[in-house]
Design an enzyme around this catalytic site. Structure first.
Site, PDB file in Angstrom:
ATOM      1  N   GLU A  62       2.407  -0.115  -9.212  1.00 47.23           N
ATOM      2  CA  GLU A  62       3.542   0.127  -8.325  1.00 47.23           C
ATOM      3  C   GLU A  62       4.463  -1.089  -8.351  1.00 47.23           C
ATOM      4  O   GLU A  62       4.001  -2.217  -8.354  1.00 47.23           O
ATOM      5  CB  GLU A  62       3.021   0.362  -6.904  1.00 47.23           C
ATOM      6  CG  GLU A  62       4.068   0.685  -5.901  1.00 47.23           C
ATOM      7  CD  GLU A  62       3.462   1.032  -4.540  1.00 47.23           C
ATOM      8  OE1 GLU A  62       4.182   0.844  -3.548  1.00 47.23           O
ATOM      9  OE2 GLU A  62       2.303   1.478  -4.462  1.00 47.23           O
ATOM     10  N   GLU A  66      11.399  -2.958  -0.772  1.00 46.96           N
ATOM     11  CA  GLU A  66      11.182  -2.451   0.581  1.00 46.96           C
ATOM     12  C   GLU A  66      12.097  -3.207   1.537  1.00 46.96           C
ATOM     13  O   GLU A  66      11.947  -4.413   1.710  1.00 46.96           O
ATOM     14  CB  GLU A  66       9.722  -2.633   0.989  1.00 46.96           C
ATOM     15  CG  GLU A  66       8.761  -1.886   0.088  1.00 46.96           C
ATOM     16  CD  GLU A  66       7.304  -2.104   0.440  1.00 46.96           C
ATOM     17  OE1 GLU A  66       6.976  -3.160   1.022  1.00 46.96           O
ATOM     18  OE2 GLU A  66       6.498  -1.216   0.145  1.00 46.96           O
TER      19      GLU A  66
END
Length: 132
Positions: A62, A66
């Site tokens: 991943e 964010e």
């Protein structure tokens, strides 16, 4: 065991989107133009993810952007999560902008090559990590 609500639930005016592909992609430049949400407890994200990574014994892959809604949406995190053991290996970096990312649209980029991963906001490189 029963549950009794003390106040009625009400819908919130939040909207979200997800783009999902059955096609596998690897290296490349991933770009999004978005206006993020402001507010404590809110997270606006843009990330790559390998299907099945949540399964035990599967190699987790991943790469994240964010944006935290708290503090007027002025902070965000770049991250790579990899590994087969839990907890996985993380390379978190927290960044602060001199403006609220929730006040308008901004362009976020993940650039993934065999030699590095780089993160950009509005064309300015914020972070680069190198290695395998």
């Amino acid at each position: 065991v029963g549950f009794t609500a003390t106040s009625p639930a009400t819908a919130k005016p939040y909207k979200a989107a997800e783009i999902y592909s059955k096609q596998t992609y690897k290296y490349g430049r991933y770009e999004i133009r978005m206006r993020v949400a402001k507010g404590s407890g809110v997270l606006s994200t843009f990330f790559t993810y390998k299907n099945g990574s949540e399964q035990p014994g599967t190699f987790w892959e991943e790469i994240d952007i964010e944006i935290f809604g708290k503090n007027n949406a002025t902070q965000w995190q770049s991250n790579v999560i990899i590994g087969t053991n839990r907890p996985t290996t993380k390379t978190e970096g927290v960044h602060t902008t001199p403006f609220s990312m929730g006040d308008g649209y901004h362009t976020y980029v993940l650039e993934w090559t065999p030699n590095y991963i780089a993160w950009y906001v509005d064309g300015t490189q914020t972070r680069r990590i190198t290695g395998g």
